[in-house]
Design a protein around this motif. Structure first.
Motif, PDB file in Angstrom:
ATOM      1  N   PRO A 460       0.795  -1.241   0.000  1.00  0.00           N
ATOM      2  CA  PRO A 460       0.000   0.000   0.000  1.00  0.00           C
ATOM      3  C   PRO A 460       0.824   1.286   0.000  1.00  0.00           C
ATOM      4  N   PHE A 461       2.159   1.193  -0.148  1.00  0.00           N
ATOM      5  CA  PHE A 461       2.969   2.408  -0.244  1.00  0.00           C
ATOM      6  C   PHE A 461       2.531   3.236  -1.449  1.00  0.00           C
ATOM      7  N   MET A 462       2.227   2.584  -2.558  1.00  0.00           N
ATOM      8  CA  MET A 462       1.716   3.263  -3.747  1.00  0.00           C
ATOM      9  C   MET A 462       0.197   3.130  -3.806  1.00  0.00           C
ATOM     10  N   PRO A 463      -0.483   3.963  -4.615  1.00  0.00           N
ATOM     11  CA  PRO A 463      -1.934   3.821  -4.779  1.00  0.00           C
ATOM     12  C   PRO A 463      -2.293   2.443  -5.315  1.00  0.00           C
ATOM     13  N   PRO A 464      -3.559   2.077  -5.255  1.00  0.00           N
ATOM     14  CA  PRO A 464      -3.972   0.724  -5.652  1.00  0.00           C
ATOM     15  C   PRO A 464      -3.570   0.373  -7.081  1.00  0.00           C
ATOM     16  N   ALA A 493       8.302  -6.537   2.002  1.00  0.00           N
ATOM     17  CA  ALA A 493       8.576  -5.344   2.809  1.00  0.00           C
ATOM     18  C   ALA A 493       7.472  -4.304   2.641  1.00  0.00           C
ATOM     19  N   SER A 494       6.897  -4.198   1.458  1.00  0.00           N
ATOM     20  CA  SER A 494       5.861  -3.191   1.241  1.00  0.00           C
ATOM     21  C   SER A 494       4.625  -3.461   2.088  1.00  0.00           C
ATOM     22  N   ALA A 495       4.400  -4.734   2.437  1.00  0.00           N
ATOM     23  CA  ALA A 495       3.262  -5.049   3.300  1.00  0.00           C
ATOM     24  C   ALA A 495       3.447  -4.508   4.712  1.00  0.00           C
ATOM     25  N   LEU A 496       4.683  -4.146   5.091  1.00  0.00           N
ATOM     26  CA  LEU A 496       4.965  -3.613   6.417  1.00  0.00           C
ATOM     27  C   LEU A 496       4.773  -2.106   6.496  1.00  0.00           C
ATOM     28  N   TRP A 497       4.568  -1.462   5.335  1.00  0.00           N
ATOM     29  CA  TRP A 497       4.411  -0.020   5.324  1.00  0.00           C
ATOM     30  C   TRP A 497       3.187   0.377   6.160  1.00  0.00           C
ATOM     31  N   GLY A 498       3.392   1.314   7.086  1.00  0.00           N
ATOM     32  CA  GLY A 498       2.301   1.809   7.910  1.00  0.00           C
ATOM     33  C   GLY A 498       1.997   0.963   9.112  1.00  0.00           C
TER      34      GLY A 498
END
Length: 572
Positions: A460-464, A493-498
């Motif tokens: 979710p770092f980038m829009p859908p 790693a992107s799944a860990l954003w936020g």
């Protein structure tokens, strides 16, 4: 909608992620630009930088040329002649002068069965007297006026000229006309050969070339004719990235990620005959933007009044240079973030270049650097036309931020080219240029091309993610090279954003390390079977995975055909 987006360039704020990403980009030793050229060479002024995109966008008209692959079997529109077996021929001239994509003019007789346009048809019941007609003037007023043609000498069975109507070139294969000797010769025009740099321009470039010679001796830059430095920093680079990959394994980033959406592929069935610069020429022109005093192998500067036509705008962060290939084609190359060894002369430009990067990623606006790149391309088109170049022989390229700018220019005015490691854009067009002749090349493992909504992986770092679109798609087909497994750590790693401070930090660190590991031009050169000429910090990064043998010698349509056959051509 597009005009509204292009006008929306109001200031914006950056969050914690923007600051972290900015710091990583500024530290990159190989991105950016900073080489100011003389005023004669086309540098933008501060006033140009202050001009808003609204003013320039409103005054710009849509291009009349179409982008995308061109069917080489379809003749272009032009005057034509119809001859009937039972009728006397039409006395209108049967030749026209047309400038092809390579610059020269050729004598053309079009086939009325396939070419629309005015047709002089005869009538069997009421033939017109020959003396009632007068020959038309030639298309080019500077060519000698042809003598009157004795049409009674033309037999109905006389073979007409057969033309190879490829989009970029046209040459007469055969011409057999009994009246050819009676027609005055037509002057053939070709692009003026590139003029050398003036003594003043050569003197101004001397400091950069001397610095580059020192950097070459130390192994920080390279060229094809300079032997590599033995015992360089390559082993240290491999040790660092190898240790980092082990760290990724320890924290579980190498585990198999959840199933990702499948990216729609493209099948290219168009012609491959249009002549363009090769993949190697595009990549080397892009890499030269990072090498102070570097010249792409085999290319020469495109000059105006003795200076290379270029622009450096410290207020927008845009840097562009022009080169000419041995085949007589012009390449506009835009520089990426931080400019490599150019920072020795112009480090301040890094600030505006990083701000341009952040604006595209974290807002829905378009930075002034993109519009400055567009203005520069239009200046090149005007100067090239004066020197006899056709629009189809002007191309754009760039790496990272430079690829972004090249992508924007291709979208706005339809120029063909190749962009390397560019993210998606905020400006969108119907179809996103899937049928255009501009191609994006990205590398698996590099975080830059995945900063888009037409490639899944950084959400979710980038829009859908949206198959073939979204809010930040690329313009033009996407070719992915390298090892697909290199993206696995970034996917996880992107799944860990936020997810708290630790999760966000893990993502940002993994993002930046993978950026340096797979993003640099030397890695793309490895996968595309290209000898870097010039190259910057070639020891930095990881080259692993498949090598697409022969890709470096391909033209743009040939690249799309090869990538389509290999299953690595994707829809934007």
């Amino acid at each position: 909608m597009l005009a509204q987006e292009r006008r929306n360039t109001r200031p914006f704020g950056y969050g914690f992620a923007a600051i972290a990403l900015s710091a990583g980009l500024v530290l990159a030793p190989m991105h950016g630009v900073a080489y100011a050229e003389p005023a004669d060479s086309g540098s933008a002024s501060a006033q140009q930088a202050a001009d808003g995109p609204e003013d320039r966008a409103e005054s710009r008209k849509p291009p009349s040329r179409r982008s995308g692959p061109v069917d080489t079997e379809t003749p272009t529109t032009g005057p034509s002649r119809e001859v009937h077996d039972a009728d006397p021929p039409d006395p209108a001239p049967d030749d026209s002068v047309e400038s092809d994509g390579d610059g020269p003019t050729t004598e053309e007789v079009s086939d009325p069965a396939s070419t629309p346009g005015p047709v002089a048809a005869t009538h069997e019941d009421d033939p017109l007297p020959i003396e009632a007609f007068e020959p038309a003037k030639p298309v080019h007023t500077d060519a000698p006026e042809p003598a009157a043609v004795a049409l009674t000498t033309v037999e109905p069975a006389t073979p007409l000229p057969v033309l190879d109507r490829s989009p970029a070139r046209a040459e007469v294969v055969s011409v057999t006309s009994p009246t050819a000797a009676d027609v005055a010769p037509i002057e053939i025009t070709r692009p003026a050969p590139p003029q050398p740099l003036s003594p003043v321009a050569q003197l101004l470039e001397l400091p950069g070339r001397l610095i580059n010679a020192v950097l070459q001796a130390l192994g920080f830059t390279a060229s094809a004719n300079h032997p590599p430095v033995p015992n360089g920093l390559g082993p240290i680079n491999d040790l660092i990235f190898g240790a980092f990959r082990e760290l990724e394994r320890l924290i579980g980033l190498h585990r198999t990620p959840p199933p990702l959406p499948e990216v729609p592929t493209l099948t290219y069935t168009g012609p491959t005959t249009r002549p363009t610069p090769t993949v190697a020429q595009f990549l080397n022109a892009s890499a030269a933007g990072y090498v102070l005093g570097g010249t792409p192998g085999g290319l020469v500067p495109f000059t105006v009044n003795g200076f290379q036509l270029s622009r450096t705008n410290i207020f927008t962060g845009m840097v562009g240079r022009t080169w000419v290939t041995p085949e007589g084609q012009v390449i506009i190359a835009y520089q990426g973030t931080t400019g490599g060894s150019h920072l020795l002369f112009n480090p301040l430009i890094t600030i505006t270049q990083v701000l341009a990067d952040l604006q595209v990623v974290f807002t829905r606006t378009t930075p002034l650097a993109f519009y400055d790149a567009l203005d520069f391309a239009e200046r090149v088109l005007a100067e090239a036309a004066v020197q006899g170049y056709a629009t189809d022989d002007i191309f754009v390229t760039g790496h990272s931020l430079g690829g972004w700018e090249a992508q924007f220019v291709a979208q706005q005015i339809g120029l063909a080219g190749i962009g390397f490691e560019a993210p998606g854009m905020n400006t969108r067009t119907p179809g996103n240029g899937a049928d255009s002749m501009f191609v994006n090349i990205g590398t698996y493992g590099s975080s830059a091309p995945y900063m888009a909504t037409d490639l899944p992986g950084l959400q979710p770092f980038m829009p859908p993610y949206v198959p073939g679109g979204g809010t930040k798609p690329h313009y033009g087909p996407i070719v992915m090279i390298g090892d697909p497994a290199a993206m696995t750590p970034l996917y996880n790693a992107s799944a860990l954003w936020g997810r708290g401070l630790i999760g966000t930090t893990i993502f940002l660190v993994d993002y930046l390390i993978n950026f340096f590991q797979y993003h640099l031009p030397g890695v793309q050169a490895y996968h595309l079977d290209v000898v870097p000429d010039p190259g910057m910090v070639l020891f930095l990064g990881t080259s692993r995975g498949p090598v697409h043998t022969g890709y470096g010698t391909l033209s743009i349509p040939q690249l799309m055909r090869a990538a389509s056959d290999d299953g690595i051509l994707f829809r934007p």
